[in-house]
Design a protein around this motif. Sequence first.
Motif, PDB file in Angstrom:
ATOM      1  N   SER A  52      16.704  30.442  51.701  1.00  0.00           N
ATOM      2  CA  SER A  52      16.528  31.551  52.452  1.00  0.00           C
ATOM      3  C   SER A  52      17.310  32.169  53.231  1.00  0.00           C
ATOM      4  CB  SER A  52      15.254  31.685  52.432  1.00  0.00           C
ATOM      5  OG  SER A  52      14.158  31.343  53.140  1.00  0.00           O
ATOM      6  N   SER A  57      12.513  29.977  53.738  1.00  0.00           N
ATOM      7  CA  SER A  57      12.363  28.963  52.447  1.00  0.00           C
ATOM      8  C   SER A  57      13.593  27.925  52.263  1.00  0.00           C
ATOM      9  CB  SER A  57      11.853  30.061  51.399  1.00  0.00           C
ATOM     10  OG  SER A  57      10.711  30.836  51.867  1.00  0.00           O
ATOM     11  N   THR A  58      13.538  26.905  51.171  1.00  0.00           N
ATOM     12  CA  THR A  58      13.843  26.118  51.017  1.00  0.00           C
ATOM     13  C   THR A  58      13.840  25.623  49.471  1.00  0.00           C
ATOM     14  OG1 THR A  58      13.216  23.842  51.584  1.00  0.00           O
ATOM     15  CG2 THR A  58      15.204  25.033  53.197  1.00  0.00           C
ATOM     16  N   TYR A  59      14.652  25.682  48.729  1.00  0.00           N
ATOM     17  CA  TYR A  59      14.482  24.385  47.321  1.00  0.00           C
ATOM     18  C   TYR A  59      15.460  23.038  46.895  1.00  0.00           C
ATOM     19  CZ  TYR A  59      12.583  29.790  47.938  1.00  0.00           C
ATOM     20  OH  TYR A  59      11.676  31.220  47.695  1.00  0.00           O
ATOM     21  N   TYR A  60      15.011  22.618  46.441  1.00  0.00           N
ATOM     22  CA  TYR A  60      15.304  21.464  45.803  1.00  0.00           C
ATOM     23  C   TYR A  60      15.843  20.842  44.698  1.00  0.00           C
ATOM     24  CZ  TYR A  60      15.470  21.514  51.072  1.00  0.00           C
ATOM     25  OH  TYR A  60      15.297  20.731  52.483  1.00  0.00           O
ATOM     26  N   LYS A  65      15.311  15.142  46.356  1.00  0.00           N
ATOM     27  CA  LYS A  65      13.268  16.126  47.338  1.00  0.00           C
ATOM     28  C   LYS A  65      13.709  14.474  47.680  1.00  0.00           C
ATOM     29  CE  LYS A  65      11.429  19.945  44.799  1.00  0.00           C
ATOM     30  NZ  LYS A  65       9.927  19.728  43.721  1.00  0.00           N
ATOM     31  N   TYR A 103      16.743  35.224  48.929  1.00  0.00           N
ATOM     32  CA  TYR A 103      16.171  34.330  48.585  1.00  0.00           C
ATOM     33  C   TYR A 103      17.227  34.464  46.935  1.00  0.00           C
ATOM     34  CZ  TYR A 103      12.889  35.478  51.325  1.00  0.00           C
ATOM     35  OH  TYR A 103      12.025  35.324  52.523  1.00  0.00           O
ATOM     36  N   GLY A 105      15.807  31.399  44.487  1.00  0.00           N
ATOM     37  CA  GLY A 105      15.291  29.709  44.287  1.00  0.00           C
ATOM     38  C   GLY A 105      14.959  29.133  42.919  1.00  0.00           C
ATOM     39  N   SER A 106      15.932  29.929  41.992  1.00  0.00           N
ATOM     40  CA  SER A 106      15.128  29.257  40.865  1.00  0.00           C
ATOM     41  C   SER A 106      16.436  27.887  40.102  1.00  0.00           C
ATOM     42  CB  SER A 106      15.898  31.065  39.999  1.00  0.00           C
ATOM     43  OG  SER A 106      16.537  31.088  39.539  1.00  0.00           O
TER      44      SER A 106
END
Length: 125
Positions: A52, A57-60, A65, A103, A105-106
């Motif tokens: 983000s 915020s982080t997304y993997y 992961k 953001y 994150g999808s």
Amino acid sequence: QVQLVESGGGLVQAGGSLRLSCAASGRTFSNYAMGWFRQAPEKEREFVASVSWSGGSTYYAESVKGRFSISRDNAKNTQYLQMNSLKPEDTAVYYCAAGRSRYAGSGRSDEFESWGQGTQVTVSS
């Protein structure tokens, strides 16, 4: 229009590590999410990770992961992808991507509006 320049790719043995960098210019870096995608030969481009606008915020992708870590330094207009415990299946061209909003994150590529030229990562077995 944002410009993105990746660096840090290369050849590494399985189990090794690499850190990718992406330098951005052309807009206020800290206002937008950033991400990484990759494309292996004869495969579609796939989401790897995103962060983000603030880095909070982080997304993997499930496949990375626990092994990869995304981060950003807003003072340097740069994002990073630390890749550990690399596997041969991580071999791909890695692309830096600039988000359309704070953001992203999808995991969908349409959340990103600009792309770098890519950097090759090759993991030997």
